[in-house]
Design an enzyme around this catalytic site. Sequence first.
Site, mmCIF file in Angstrom:
data_model
loop_
_atom_site.group_PDB
_atom_site.id
_atom_site.type_symbol
_atom_site.label_atom_id
_atom_site.label_comp_id
_atom_site.label_asym_id
_atom_site.label_seq_id
_atom_site.Cartn_x
_atom_site.Cartn_y
_atom_site.Cartn_z
ATOM 1 N N THR A 1 0.849 -1.198 0.000
ATOM 2 C CA THR A 1 0.000 0.000 0.000
ATOM 3 C C THR A 1 0.882 1.244 0.000
ATOM 4 O O THR A 1 0.655 2.191 -0.765
ATOM 5 C CB THR A 1 -0.935 -0.012 1.233
ATOM 6 O OG1 THR A 1 -1.786 -1.157 1.133
ATOM 7 C CG2 THR A 1 -1.776 1.249 1.313
ATOM 8 N N GLN B 1 0.917 -9.538 -5.854
ATOM 9 C CA GLN B 1 0.411 -10.916 -5.907
ATOM 10 C C GLN B 1 1.303 -11.821 -6.761
ATOM 11 O O GLN B 1 1.155 -13.030 -6.732
ATOM 12 C CB GLN B 1 -1.017 -10.935 -6.471
ATOM 13 C CG GLN B 1 -2.054 -10.304 -5.546
ATOM 14 C CD GLN B 1 -2.362 -11.165 -4.323
ATOM 15 O OE1 GLN B 1 -1.977 -12.328 -4.224
ATOM 16 N NE2 GLN B 1 -3.056 -10.581 -3.357
ATOM 17 N N CYS C 1 -9.577 -7.136 1.708
ATOM 18 C CA CYS C 1 -9.616 -5.742 2.165
ATOM 19 C C CYS C 1 -11.037 -5.198 2.105
ATOM 20 O O CYS C 1 -11.362 -4.249 2.782
ATOM 21 C CB CYS C 1 -8.702 -4.865 1.313
ATOM 22 S SG CYS C 1 -7.066 -5.536 1.109
ATOM 23 N N THR D 1 12.992 5.522 10.281
ATOM 24 C CA THR D 1 13.916 4.449 10.671
ATOM 25 C C THR D 1 13.487 3.152 10.001
ATOM 26 O O THR D 1 12.326 2.757 10.099
ATOM 27 C CB THR D 1 13.921 4.285 12.204
ATOM 28 O OG1 THR D 1 14.291 5.543 12.768
ATOM 29 C CG2 THR D 1 14.899 3.212 12.650
HETATM 30 N N1 PMP Z 1 -1.729 -4.708 -4.123
HETATM 31 C C1 PMP Z 1 -2.299 -5.912 -4.294
HETATM 32 C C2 PMP Z 1 -2.489 -6.447 -5.689
HETATM 33 C C3 PMP Z 1 -2.710 -6.653 -3.186
HETATM 34 O O1 PMP Z 1 -3.285 -7.848 -3.364
HETATM 35 C C4 PMP Z 1 -2.506 -6.117 -1.886
HETATM 36 C C5 PMP Z 1 -2.915 -6.896 -0.648
HETATM 37 N N2 PMP Z 1 -4.220 -7.388 -0.649
HETATM 38 C C6 PMP Z 1 -1.911 -4.862 -1.761
HETATM 39 C C7 PMP Z 1 -1.528 -4.198 -2.903
HETATM 40 C C8 PMP Z 1 -1.674 -4.232 -0.419
HETATM 41 O O2 PMP Z 1 -0.607 -4.849 0.227
HETATM 42 P P1 PMP Z 1 -0.175 -4.524 1.731
HETATM 43 O O3 PMP Z 1 -1.128 -5.292 2.577
HETATM 44 O O4 PMP Z 1 1.209 -5.008 1.858
HETATM 45 O O5 PMP Z 1 -0.273 -3.055 1.924
#
Ligand code: PMP
Length: 382
Positions: A75, A179, A323, A237
């Site tokens: 993210t 992914q 999510c 950090t």
């Molecule tokens: N991009 C994709 C394609 C994902 O599948 C995900 C996690 N579901 C994320 C971004 C976000 O990853 P993170 O949980 O490490 O922030």
Amino acid sequence: MPSTPIYLDHHSTTPCDPRVVERMLPYFTETFGNPAAITHEYGRRAATALEEARTAAADFLRARPNEIFFTAGATESNNLAIFGIMREAGDHMITSEIEHKSILAPAARLEAAGFEVTRLRPDPEGFISPAELAAAIRENTRLVSIMAANGEIGTLQPLSELAAVCREANVPFHTDATQAVGKVPVDVSEIECDLLSLSAHKLYGPKGIGALFVRRGVRFDSPMRGGGQEKNVRPGTVNVPGAVGLAAALEFRAREMATEAIQLTELRNRLWEHIVRSIPQTSVYGPRGLRLPGNLNVSFDRVEAEPLMHSMRRFSLSSGSACSSGDREPSHVLRAIGVSDTRAMESVRIGLGASTTQEDVDLLADDLELSVGRLRQIAGVR
Ligand code: PMP
């Protein structure tokens, strides 16, 4: 019935490999220094470990170590990529309708601030067309961001072709490879992308650590400001145990990924055939080939995913993306490939992983057959 459910949600996250945990442990207690505090041995040791982790991550992706920046996960990598490239209102960005929300939400924010955004529609299997991308590029296009693999329907995009279109037009190409990394080969020299995001917890590493690859020469101005760590791309950090864990996870993936991909593809296809054969009125979403090995996405007519998963408690499954699974909205990915809202609410995502056995998938297929049959009977469907 097993006391702990069989985990089949590997797109949402993966268990951290115990070998990875073992590698990380000394960096919490013994080598705990701040890698920026290089006036003393504690800091210098941490800095050495950090640079070794950076080199390992770069080797895995076939990048240079100074092109890898540690982040808190995908993210953050995705947000940095977008806001680090898109600078002036009026500039144009191209992405797709099936991206993760950590791409779509920053893009919507840019749009609200006066930037222009084009969201390409995929074909019914989830593929983005390089020709359509070429046609969408404008004079003010500053960034193209297309994911490497879709976490819901498994589609693997033609990354090299999409990147070639961007190179031709002199537009930086970012790919959210969260992914894909550790599941299928991802090599930035071969793809020739300019930016790439990844996250350790999707590849048997720890949560809260990821990386952003930024090719040397790309004009990048991070939206973050701070103490100058990670060349100010992601100041703060650095999570040294996390970086060590990410590097270890990548090392194991490099060795084990190819064999695992063959096994998972076999198990996934076995499950696919079993389900389609034994349960009438089943739909499968996403492509047959060019698909994440462990991914299957299915729906059963007239059986909503929520009660189905509820009746199958010995398996950990997901409907749509984890999510968004709390908000009960039909998946934006399924909508984009033309699936009706009714069918989308019936869709179940199955994510096989390193621990999945043939027994697991056979049990799942049998249980699905029973549960779907029972739920259809209750609903008065034949
Ligand atoms: N991009 C994709 C394609 C994902 O599948 C995900 C996690 N579901 C994320 C971004 C976000 O990853 P993170 O949980 O490490 O922030």
